[in-house]
Design a protein around this motif. Structure first.
Motif, short mmCIF file in Angstrom:
data_model
loop_
_atom_site.label_atom_id
_atom_site.label_comp_id
_atom_site.label_asym_id
_atom_site.label_seq_id
_atom_site.Cartn_x
_atom_site.Cartn_y
_atom_site.Cartn_z
N LEU A 10 0.97 -1.42 0.09
CA LEU A 10 0.01 0.06 0.11
C LEU A 10 0.86 1.15 0.02
O LEU A 10 0.43 2.28 -0.62
N MET A 11 1.83 1.21 0.62
CA MET A 11 2.77 2.53 1.02
C MET A 11 3.53 2.50 -0.40
O MET A 11 3.70 3.71 -0.97
N LEU A 12 3.96 1.65 -1.32
CA LEU A 12 4.39 1.54 -2.72
C LEU A 12 3.24 2.20 -3.72
O LEU A 12 3.72 3.07 -4.31
N VAL A 13 2.17 1.78 -3.42
CA VAL A 13 1.03 2.39 -4.21
C VAL A 13 1.09 3.85 -4.10
O VAL A 13 0.85 4.56 -5.06
N VAL A 14 0.90 4.25 -2.87
CA VAL A 14 0.91 5.67 -2.46
C VAL A 14 1.95 6.51 -3.19
O VAL A 14 1.82 7.67 -3.73
N VAL A 15 3.23 6.13 -2.94
CA VAL A 15 4.35 6.57 -3.42
C VAL A 15 4.43 6.79 -4.91
O VAL A 15 4.74 7.75 -5.48
N VAL A 16 4.12 5.79 -5.60
CA VAL A 16 3.78 5.91 -6.97
C VAL A 16 2.78 6.64 -7.29
O VAL A 16 3.12 7.50 -8.47
N ALA A 17 1.62 6.75 -6.87
CA ALA A 17 0.70 7.67 -7.27
C ALA A 17 1.05 9.00 -6.85
O ALA A 17 0.69 10.12 -7.77
#
Length: 78
Positions: A10-17
């Motif tokens: 989830l953190m990875l998704v937030v950073v990419v977004a």
């Protein structure tokens, strides 16, 4: 272990977004008056007020959108 993996994902998704978010820009000549109005208003507001950037952005957006709408309505031929 599974909870940590989900949290990392989830953190990875937030950073990419967050990396893909770009400031909206008008096309060439599209809403030129609004863009100029907003830029000037934002600069004046941030230089003079102690309200902060979010207040200034919202205030200038409202002011310039109203001016743009009024100008469009004035130019409508009935």
């Amino acid at each position: 272990m599974a909870k940590k993996l989900v949290a990392v994902f989830l953190m990875l998704v937030v950073v990419v977004a967050a990396l893909h978010i770009r400031e909206a820009e008008a096309e060439d000549g599209d809403h030129k008056e609004y863009k100029e109005c907003f830029g000037n208003c934002l600069k004046e507001c941030e230089d003079g007020d102690a309200h902060g950037q979010t207040y200034c952005e919202m205030s200038c957006d409202t002011e310039c959108a109203s001016k743009e709408s009024a100008e469009r309505l004035k130019n409508i031929k009935v």
